[in-house]
Structure formats: structure tokens, C-alpha cells
Write an enzyme that holds these catalytic residues in place. Sequence first.
Site: not given
Length: 183
Positions: A47, A104, A107, A157, A169
Site C-alpha cells: 500500500k 515508496d 529497504d 521513517v 501513511r
Amino acid sequence: MEPRDIDGDLTEILIEEEQIHGRLAELCRRIEADYAGKDLLLVGVLKGAVMVMADLARELKHPIAMDWMAVSSYGSGTQSSGVVRILKDLDTDLHGRNVLIVEDIIDSGLTLSWLIANLKSRQPESVEICALLRKPDAARVDIDVKYLGFDIPNQFVVGYGLDYAEKYRNLRSVAVLAPHIYS
Ligand code: PRP
């Protein structure tokens, strides 16, 4: 939601909304040049990518198509394992399409590494990556990101699509979550 609305939950604002929009506009000019005269399918990874997808798609001056995937990493807690399960697959046949994966954050890189291989197996014309954020210190595999927003430190974050336990979000900026929230 603005950082001031949840002041006590954050320790630092890393990237302001205006900086995000400015950087996305720069990336869009490059994407427009690179895909001039070609079809382009943006694939958002749910998402977290919802915000970057919405802003990137609207900033682009070309007609594009959008589709979505939802994936879940097997493994414990917050650690990615690299083994990924598809929760929602694309509706689009990728054969001959130019695919731009929109994420987004990268990582460990394990999710994208799996996703790239999966999408490439569907005979697209091309597969590239656009990611707003990357944590170089957390990388476990090398990912070739063609369109990158910002490298950030290896901190927890939230905001602009990124969550903690599904919250934050809708924060307009990217900010560091205060340790007392998650410890
Ligand atoms: C986040 C992010 C990437 C992935 C990156 O998704 O959106 O898909 O983790 O991590 P990695 O590089 O270590 O694989 P998450 O699993 O938190 O789901 P969400 O987007 O629904 O929040």
C-alpha cells in the site's frame, strides 16, 4: 495530516512535502524524455506506493496506464525474508509493455528483487524502477534504480505512504518516528 498535527510522535522531519513534489517533477521530466513515443505502464506496489503513484502519475505529461500489485513478505516482524507471496496480482498482461515499478521505499531490496524477476518473466518490453526513498545502509541486494527520489539514513521513517502499524501513511512529509511509539 501535517507534522504539527502529531508533533509528539515524530523526532525529525526528513523530507518536506514541497521537496518531494519538486523531486518527483524532476523525475517526471526524465521519464517523459525516456519514454517519448512509447506506451508506459506504472505498476504500484500496495500500500505504501499509493501517494507517490498518485503524485507521479498526475505530474507526468503523457497518458499512462496504472495497475497495482499487493505482495507480502514471508518472515518475522519487520524483517523482509525475500520470499514473497502475491496477495493481489496485476490485471494487465505485460507482454510487450514498458513497465515502471513505483515504490515508496527500498529497504533491504528483497521485495523489489523478487518483483523484478517475477515481472520480467511475463515478457514485457522493459522493466524499470522508480522509488521515492532508498536506505543504502539497509541494502541486502543490489537494485538498479533508474529513478530515485532520495537516499535516507537507516531510521524508522513514516509518512507519504509509509506506515507504522498502518498509521501515519497520510502524513504529508517523510519523518522519523519517535522511538517511544514503537518500543
Ligand atoms: C514496504 C515497501 C516495500 C518493501 C521494501 O512495504 O513498500 O514494498 O517494504 O522493503 P524491502 O526492500 O526490505 O523488501 P511493506 O511490506 O511495509 O507493505 P506496505 O507497502 O503495505 O506498507
